[in-house]
Design a protein around this motif. Structure first.
Motif, mmCIF file in Angstrom:
data_model
loop_
_atom_site.group_PDB
_atom_site.id
_atom_site.type_symbol
_atom_site.label_atom_id
_atom_site.label_comp_id
_atom_site.label_asym_id
_atom_site.label_seq_id
_atom_site.Cartn_x
_atom_site.Cartn_y
_atom_site.Cartn_z
ATOM 1 N N LEU A 127 0.834 -1.208 0.000
ATOM 2 C CA LEU A 127 0.000 0.000 0.000
ATOM 3 C C LEU A 127 0.865 1.252 0.000
ATOM 4 O O LEU A 127 0.602 2.214 -0.741
ATOM 5 C CB LEU A 127 -0.914 0.005 1.224
ATOM 6 C CG LEU A 127 -2.061 -1.000 1.274
ATOM 7 C CD1 LEU A 127 -2.789 -0.880 2.612
ATOM 8 C CD2 LEU A 127 -3.032 -0.781 0.129
ATOM 9 N N ALA A 128 1.894 1.252 0.850
ATOM 10 C CA ALA A 128 2.771 2.422 0.967
ATOM 11 C C ALA A 128 3.485 2.704 -0.352
ATOM 12 O O ALA A 128 3.590 3.862 -0.776
ATOM 13 C CB ALA A 128 3.786 2.206 2.088
ATOM 14 N N VAL A 129 3.976 1.656 -1.004
ATOM 15 C CA VAL A 129 4.695 1.849 -2.270
ATOM 16 C C VAL A 129 3.742 2.327 -3.361
ATOM 17 O O VAL A 129 4.073 3.220 -4.143
ATOM 18 C CB VAL A 129 5.393 0.543 -2.692
ATOM 19 C CG1 VAL A 129 5.964 0.675 -4.092
ATOM 20 C CG2 VAL A 129 6.512 0.202 -1.721
ATOM 21 N N ALA A 172 -6.577 8.340 -10.657
ATOM 22 C CA ALA A 172 -5.379 8.348 -9.813
ATOM 23 C C ALA A 172 -5.641 9.093 -8.512
ATOM 24 O O ALA A 172 -5.242 8.633 -7.427
ATOM 25 C CB ALA A 172 -4.211 8.980 -10.564
ATOM 26 N N GLN A 173 -6.316 10.234 -8.591
ATOM 27 C CA GLN A 173 -6.613 11.000 -7.388
ATOM 28 C C GLN A 173 -7.541 10.229 -6.458
ATOM 29 O O GLN A 173 -7.380 10.264 -5.230
ATOM 30 C CB GLN A 173 -7.230 12.347 -7.773
ATOM 31 C CG GLN A 173 -6.241 13.302 -8.432
ATOM 32 C CD GLN A 173 -6.902 14.542 -8.990
ATOM 33 O OE1 GLN A 173 -8.107 14.538 -9.300
ATOM 34 N NE2 GLN A 173 -6.127 15.613 -9.149
ATOM 35 N N LYS A 174 -8.523 9.517 -7.033
ATOM 36 C CA LYS A 174 -9.433 8.706 -6.219
ATOM 37 C C LYS A 174 -8.661 7.574 -5.531
ATOM 38 O O LYS A 174 -8.857 7.290 -4.338
ATOM 39 C CB LYS A 174 -10.526 8.122 -7.115
ATOM 40 C CG LYS A 174 -11.476 7.130 -6.415
ATOM 41 C CD LYS A 174 -12.320 7.816 -5.348
ATOM 42 C CE LYS A 174 -13.491 6.943 -4.917
ATOM 43 N NZ LYS A 174 -13.075 5.635 -4.387
ATOM 44 N N ARG A 175 -7.754 6.931 -6.262
ATOM 45 C CA ARG A 175 -6.979 5.843 -5.683
ATOM 46 C C ARG A 175 -6.047 6.359 -4.586
ATOM 47 O O ARG A 175 -5.872 5.716 -3.547
ATOM 48 C CB ARG A 175 -6.165 5.137 -6.772
ATOM 49 C CG ARG A 175 -5.334 3.953 -6.284
ATOM 50 C CD ARG A 175 -6.182 2.897 -5.640
ATOM 51 N NE ARG A 175 -5.377 1.751 -5.203
ATOM 52 C CZ ARG A 175 -5.771 0.859 -4.293
ATOM 53 N NH1 ARG A 175 -6.988 0.965 -3.731
ATOM 54 N NH2 ARG A 175 -4.995 -0.148 -3.953
ATOM 55 N N ILE A 176 -5.449 7.534 -4.787
ATOM 56 C CA ILE A 176 -4.586 8.137 -3.767
ATOM 57 C C ILE A 176 -5.385 8.395 -2.487
ATOM 58 O O ILE A 176 -4.929 8.110 -1.374
ATOM 59 C CB ILE A 176 -3.947 9.440 -4.290
ATOM 60 C CG1 ILE A 176 -2.867 9.116 -5.330
ATOM 61 C CG2 ILE A 176 -3.357 10.261 -3.153
ATOM 62 C CD1 ILE A 176 -2.302 10.331 -6.027
ATOM 63 N N HIS A 177 -6.602 8.930 -2.660
ATOM 64 C CA HIS A 177 -7.456 9.191 -1.495
ATOM 65 C C HIS A 177 -7.782 7.900 -0.758
ATOM 66 O O HIS A 177 -7.703 7.842 0.488
ATOM 67 C CB HIS A 177 -8.752 9.875 -1.956
ATOM 68 C CG HIS A 177 -9.735 10.136 -0.853
ATOM 69 N ND1 HIS A 177 -10.756 9.254 -0.541
ATOM 70 C CD2 HIS A 177 -9.842 11.172 0.032
ATOM 71 C CE1 HIS A 177 -11.448 9.736 0.475
ATOM 72 N NE2 HIS A 177 -10.924 10.891 0.838
ATOM 73 N N ASP A 178 -8.133 6.850 -1.493
ATOM 74 C CA ASP A 178 -8.466 5.565 -0.872
ATOM 75 C C ASP A 178 -7.251 4.966 -0.157
ATOM 76 O O ASP A 178 -7.383 4.406 0.944
ATOM 77 C CB ASP A 178 -8.984 4.583 -1.926
ATOM 78 C CG ASP A 178 -10.336 5.006 -2.498
ATOM 79 O OD1 ASP A 178 -11.004 5.854 -1.874
ATOM 80 O OD2 ASP A 178 -10.719 4.490 -3.570
ATOM 81 N N LEU A 179 -6.078 5.053 -0.771
ATOM 82 C CA LEU A 179 -4.868 4.502 -0.171
ATOM 83 C C LEU A 179 -4.517 5.232 1.119
ATOM 84 O O LEU A 179 -4.107 4.602 2.106
ATOM 85 C CB LEU A 179 -3.704 4.581 -1.157
ATOM 86 C CG LEU A 179 -3.709 3.564 -2.300
ATOM 87 C CD1 LEU A 179 -2.636 3.911 -3.321
ATOM 88 C CD2 LEU A 179 -3.479 2.154 -1.765
ATOM 89 N N LYS A 180 -4.659 6.551 1.129
ATOM 90 C CA LYS A 180 -4.358 7.318 2.342
ATOM 91 C C LYS A 180 -5.292 6.933 3.477
ATOM 92 O O LYS A 180 -4.866 6.816 4.640
ATOM 93 C CB LYS A 180 -4.457 8.819 2.058
ATOM 94 C CG LYS A 180 -3.289 9.363 1.252
ATOM 95 C CD LYS A 180 -3.387 10.868 1.075
ATOM 96 C CE LYS A 180 -2.152 11.416 0.368
ATOM 97 N NZ LYS A 180 -2.222 12.890 0.173
ATOM 98 N N GLN A 181 -6.568 6.707 3.160
ATOM 99 C CA GLN A 181 -7.511 6.291 4.193
ATOM 100 C C GLN A 181 -7.160 4.905 4.730
ATOM 101 O O GLN A 181 -7.189 4.668 5.941
ATOM 102 C CB GLN A 181 -8.932 6.292 3.629
ATOM 103 C CG GLN A 181 -9.557 7.671 3.502
ATOM 104 C CD GLN A 181 -11.049 7.594 3.271
ATOM 105 O OE1 GLN A 181 -11.535 6.700 2.575
ATOM 106 N NE2 GLN A 181 -11.794 8.518 3.841
ATOM 107 N N GLU A 182 -6.815 3.987 3.815
ATOM 108 C CA GLU A 182 -6.482 2.636 4.238
ATOM 109 C C GLU A 182 -5.195 2.619 5.060
ATOM 110 O O GLU A 182 -5.097 1.917 6.068
ATOM 111 C CB GLU A 182 -6.344 1.731 3.008
ATOM 112 C CG GLU A 182 -6.300 0.253 3.352
ATOM 113 C CD GLU A 182 -6.502 -0.642 2.146
ATOM 114 O OE1 GLU A 182 -6.357 -1.857 2.291
ATOM 115 O OE2 GLU A 182 -6.792 -0.101 1.052
#
Length: 459
Positions: A127-129, A172-182
């Motif tokens: 997730l971090a990468v 990409a922006q949606k995925r970044i938002h989801d990753l930050k929440q996770e």
């Protein structure tokens, strides 16, 4: 029907390394040595190197025009597949260089992200990468879609390339938002997990990549974690029990290595992975004393610790690989600057006695000696003191149990709440005494505090 066979070309990519050195840059005798190690770790075969020194960068191609021509000729001569810069390029510079040279161009940040992506094993590190890669790629999406045309229409009538670019940017922006929440949930979970291990002092290994942290951990704990002579062999935090003579059990953690100019997005993404370091009682900063660039590497580690806001944590510098030092003068040069450092060799165990003594002294700064009076019926507090501290003496009387105990400072809370009285006898701190009315003390539950961490927590 003739049988079809798929031929897989497993030959490594051929790479040419390039670096621009500005007047303010400090460089070693071999300015491309570290980049060579990174490129090899990424699986490429280095077939050429180019260095330019100039006062400023070229805003269009980073290197000067003559050096770009020289780089193109080197690529053609060596039949290289990719050019790797030891600098951080902006999207326009990358695009211009690829157009001038004719092969893919990546910078130092993209190379490090690629290595981390290949080495990530756990869900958390992946997730971090992925988050760091997306944040790096977002401003470069335009370059990725240059093959799509823009139709010749009026103002506001955008062609398929522009539309696809906008769709990709939103995704990409949606995925970044989801990753930050996770990752935020993972970080909270990690914080609770690390906090639950407070039954023993915690020590965390930090240091420049390939300084020998994993080898040292194996030597101290027989952990058998992966230890390879390559950059970023460890990406995930591992915690093992370390029996420290005269101290008992200490939890020792090995973490991801740091490097010069580590991408900021990567540091931010790995905050949860580095939670062990953030909450450790003591940091062991492992440095490769045999590396000619050891001072710059030590400074780079402290810079990353500052970014993580843990630079003020109690730290012990450990100079590893002294067995690989050819001249004693080289070690003395480091010790002159860092006189409190501990020289060791993780490979043959040299210096371990001094290291253990130094760790004990450092942890002692976080412990205090107490005379405690406890009601005989307060079994929970007595069990808590036995689990958390080292009991030097214990006297039972009809209405009170008197103990002399060495205890971590962080464990003083239950003593304040439930002891009849306690007095600090540690000469390094001002003595204080507090008497508590037993009738006003609410019972405390220290059962969770006493229980050791599970095997999965310390695996």
């Amino acid at each position: 029907m003739r049988e079809q066979h798929t031929v897989i070309d497993d030959t490594p990519e051929r790479s040419v390394l390039a670096r621009l050195i500005l007047p303010e840059n400090s460089v070693s005798d071999d300015p491309l040595e570290e980049l060579h190690g990174l490129a090899t770790t990424a699986g490429t075969q280095v077939v050429g190197e180019l260095i330019q020194r100039r006062s400023t960068i070229d805003h269009g191609t980073y290197l000067g025009r003559g050096k770009v021509d020289e780089l193109r000729e080197m690529v053609e001569k060596t039949k290289a597949d990719v050019v790797i810069f030891d600098n951080e390029l902006n999207p326009g510079q990358t695009r211009n260089l690829e157009k001038a040279i004719g092969v893919n161009v990546i910078d130092r940040t993209e190379l490090i992200l690629d290595i981390f992506a290949a080495g990530a094993r756990t869900h958390e590190s992946r997730l971090a990468v992925e988050l760091a890669q997306l944040e790096y790629s977002l401003p470069r999406l335009k370059r990725m879609w240059t093959h799509l045309s823009r139709q010749a229409m009026g103002v506001g009538m955008r062609g398929p390339g522009e539309k696809q670019l906008e769709v990709d940017r939103r995704l990409a922006q949606k995925r970044i938002h989801d990753l930050k929440q996770e990752l935020s949930k993972v970080e909270s979970r990690r914080q609770r997990q690390v906090a639950s291990r407070r039954d023993a002092p915690t020590v965390s290994l930090v240091g420049y990549t390939n300084a020998g942290k994993s080898t040292l951990m194996n030597a101290l704990t027989e952990a058998e974690v992966l230890a390879e002579d390559k950059l970023f062999a460890t990406l995930d935090t591992r915690t093992r029990r370390w029996h420290l003579p005269q101290w008992g059990t200490v939890l020792l953690s090995d973490t991801v290595g740091f490097i010069r100019d580590l991408p900021h997005s990567l540091v931010a993404s790995f905050r949860s992975t580095l939670e062990e370091t953030r909450q450790a009682d003591l940091l062991l900063h492992v440095a490769d004393a045999s590396n000619p660039d050891v001072f710059a590497q030590i400074s780079a580690v402290y810079k990353v610790l500052s970014e993580l806001e843990i630079e003020e944590k109690d730290t012990l510098l450990v100079l590893n690989k002294i067995d690989a030092i050819e001249s004693p003068a080289m070690l003395n040069r480091v010790l002159d600057r860092y006189p409190n450092a501990v020289p060791v060799s993780a490979a043959d165990g040299k210096g371990f006695e001094s290291l253990i003594e130094a760790v004990g002294d450092a942890l002692g700064r976080e412990f205090i000696d107490l005379d405690v009076e406890v009601h005989p019926g307060n079994g929970k507090l007595l069990a808590f003191l036995a689990a958390k501290g080292e009991i030097a003496s214990q006297t039972f009387e009809s209405e009170v149990v008197r103990l002399r105990v060495r205890l971590p400072v962080s464990a003083l809370g239950p003593v304040r709440q439930a002891a009849i009285a306690y007095r600090e006898v540690n000469d390094r701190r001002a003595s204080r005494e507090q008497t508590i009315d037993e009738s006003s003390v609410a019972p405390i539950d220290v059962a969770d505090e006493v229980s050791p961490p599970s095997a999965s927590d310390v695996a």
